[in-house]
Design a protein around this motif. Sequence first.
Motif, short mmCIF file in Angstrom:
data_model
loop_
_atom_site.label_atom_id
_atom_site.label_comp_id
_atom_site.label_asym_id
_atom_site.label_seq_id
_atom_site.Cartn_x
_atom_site.Cartn_y
_atom_site.Cartn_z
N UNK A 146 0.82 -1.21 0.00
CA UNK A 146 0.00 0.00 0.00
C UNK A 146 0.85 1.26 0.00
N UNK A 147 1.93 1.21 0.75
CA UNK A 147 2.80 2.38 0.80
C UNK A 147 3.39 2.67 -0.58
N UNK A 204 -2.61 10.37 10.62
CA UNK A 204 -1.62 9.47 11.20
C UNK A 204 -2.17 8.06 11.25
N UNK A 205 -3.43 7.94 11.67
CA UNK A 205 -4.03 6.62 11.78
C UNK A 205 -4.10 5.93 10.43
N UNK A 206 -4.50 6.68 9.38
CA UNK A 206 -4.61 6.02 8.08
C UNK A 206 -3.23 5.66 7.57
N UNK A 207 -2.23 6.47 7.90
CA UNK A 207 -0.88 6.13 7.48
C UNK A 207 -0.46 4.81 8.09
N UNK A 208 -0.82 4.64 9.36
CA UNK A 208 -0.43 3.41 10.01
C UNK A 208 -1.23 2.24 9.46
N UNK A 263 -2.21 1.98 6.56
CA UNK A 263 -1.69 1.68 5.22
C UNK A 263 -0.52 0.69 5.28
N UNK A 264 0.14 0.63 6.42
CA UNK A 264 1.28 -0.28 6.52
C UNK A 264 0.85 -1.69 6.83
N UNK A 309 1.92 9.86 -0.86
CA UNK A 309 3.10 10.03 -0.03
C UNK A 309 4.27 10.44 -0.92
#
Lengths: 538, 379
Positions: free
Chosen positions: A69-70, B371-375, B377-378, A79
């Motif tokens: 996803x990243x 921040x939550x969605x970034x996490x 996403x991982x 990003x």
Amino acid sequence: MTMTSPAAAPRNPVSPPDAAASLPELRGTLKIRNVSKAFPNVQALADISLDIRPGEILAFIGENGAGKSTLLKIINGDYQPDTGTLSIDEQALSFSSPRDAHAAGIRVIYQEPEIVPGVDVAENIWIGELPKRMFLFSRLRLNEQVRRSLAEYGFENALPMNLLGDQLSSAQRQLVEIMRALKSGVQVLALDEPTSSLTDEEVDRLFTLVRRLRDEGVAIIYVSHRIREILRLCDRIAILRDGSLVAVKQASEVTEAEIVRLMVGRDLSEVFQRRPAGTDHEVLRVTDLHSNWHRGVSFHINAGEVVGFAGLVGAGRTELAKVIFGELTKTSGRVLVDGQEVSIHRPDEAIAKGIGFAPEDRKREGLVLVRSVLENASLAILRRLSRFHFVRGRLERSTVAGFVERLRVRTPSLDQEVGKLSGGNQQKVVLARWLAVKPKILILDEPTRGIDVGAKAEIYHFIDDLANQGLGIMFISSELPEILRLSDRIYVMQNGRITGELTGASATEEAVLGLAMADQLSALPTGAATPNREGSIL
Amino acid sequence: MSDNVTITRTKSPVKRDGALRRLIGFIGADNLSLMFALVVLVLLVTVVSGWFGLSGGNRFFSWQNLWNSLAQAIVIVGLLAVGETVVIIAGALDISIGSVASVGSVVAASVLVGVGVGTRLASLLAGSVFFAVAAGIIAGALCGLINGLIVTQLRVNPTIATLGTLAAFAGFAFLLAPEGKPVGVLTQPAFTWLAQGRFLADAPIPPLGGTKWTGIPVLTVIFVIVALLIHILMTYTDFGRAIYAIGGNATAARLAGINLSRVRILMYMLSGGIAGLAGVLLTARTTSGNPINGTGLELQAITAVFLGGAATAGGKGTIFGTFLAVILVGVLNNGMNLLGFNTFVQRVALGFLLIAAVAISQGRQARAEHVRTRIAAQD
């Protein structure tokens, strides 16, 4: 949404197709070079280099957290990479937003595309760029254009133009998003788990479209968990693990097992298998339980036993757990804990009787996402930790720290907001809460749903461990392999009844499936809460 | 047991950082920005106003202004806001507190002078300041009990329920007052001491801004004590934890064994009891138990709570944040008074302040969401 802003950052004009091609790569290849991206505490991507070639379908595959996803988000401009570059035909690409990526001919289709609910298909496709004549929006021209492009790809029937945004199915939403991409001349098209909510027929139609686009020279990235699907559709496969690119294989030269091994980094044979155990002491017995969802359910769980509950979605397993836990009400039937009949009307009464329940939906039912790991883990034992209603801070911290360590919850601190942890770690926080309660019976409803393979294995070990310490575990799961590997006994449910009990050698996938679907034609019990979703077998 | 897994890091990174980080962590980033806003506002009132030819700013830092105007003005709304904070953190709302304060005001005055509903009790308790205060608080808590029962037993949405009781309790306050008229308490100096009394009035403290040391108002001390107690309740008790959990996710809280109804009823009783106390103090300040004493105060209180950083969705917020916000609103009103703005301008300013506060908090939530969605996403 996508209004054109003239002041946007440097555009990346697509080079003319007739420009001299002196390079060995195909024109229009998206080159990813040495891309890295870190988030707090996590290296999401490490030094990824990859070519995405026109006229080819390239799969990204990897476990949750592998970085798929990243990488997609970097390609889409969501990003920015910490280091490394993207380029097409010598033209370095630097995206500060998805709009820049779109301008460069790159589109990522996410699972849930943005669709405007009250607007029809044609307008949804052209949103932000509606054709105008003399400042007036021309519906006639718009409809004509959309009709033509839908017809071109054979979607007149699959995507009726008069439907409004909120009437569209998942498949149709994806089609709208793909049409958006096509109309703006896409060069690189990425699809993120496009088939997860599609029917087989819709999948076939999507594949036909994807193949056609490939043949027209579009570079396609296909992200999926479904290995077989990938082998069927894709030309090359890029396998990611822990943020690194472990291998890029030709689809024709690789087997399913090999892909799994590369993804996981170990052989499947290492996967956990519980040795059957259990005692004669009955910790839970339910006799002839009736409710809105159940018609005469009887079963028992012994101390030290993992008892699996298999069945189709909607069979009434989650509801059974909730009835026992006092969250839903029963109309008749008896529940005995340690041989004593109990009357439970609320979750706190169930907890007092020694029952713990980790619900299926962590985010909605399990955790207070905006509060810390500490507060979430101690929530069910606050009274025990308190003296005159004052929570004894040091005792709380040491108690929770013990369980957090035992479960290997990866968190920067006990004060971290739970919502900022990964799914696997969130699940472990839920488990930590119930361990702290020291229950006799622990009900686990889909404890490994949405969790990556590594964390799954830890949770299996953990369940095994708990049973060996004498807990009776009611293990509800829709993943057949895990229920077979972990359970000492299996009850199969269907339409609010238990249709069979399997142990030892008799517990096979076929046997479970047979019992789960034995009586498919009979109607659902009245008042069934969860509709039987088609196709979601176990 | 498998040992091949990453070792957990349970040590807080905060511990490894310097004292400044720890201090910020302790105060909280939200409260820090409130403090900053407060400093800016004080500078605006005292220094910047002078540049624009406005006079009066120099009177801000005087004992007369600080203790007699500012510190007393914030008390009533401050108390209501503290109670409201608890309710808002729990993800609910109590609009009825203004009317509850009116009820408390009338009940306290009636018991004190032995009229109206107080008559029967009068023979036993008349003239007792203690019983008057207690009666006001208990009346408020009973109003809260009614709110709590409506919300939990009849399952009425909290906003609607307390909107209803806002009207009902307002009427009730009139019914309690004999012939609907205010009950005067001028003849009770022991009671009006609550509003007019000063602690440390004789302390040898030099004058400030040309005015003599006045002593610390009893009112202000009561407010600070109540705020401190509720802060302790919210931070260190199981009740406080339950409130935060319910506000963050009521279903999860229930499934973790929290008795939602009980906590919610207690919460409304707490909010009502504090509103009752605010009513008692209103009686002491205005020297009458007036059924309109509390009218409209709920809006100012709710404004302060949101300004103080409580999340509109519940689960977040601190008493300290509300306390700072109450002071901020107090300084805003006080400063505008000093500079000669009329009350209409003040109202406009207060309205926009509320909107600005919520806008800032929304921005902060959006960042947290990011921040939550970034996490996610991982995963």
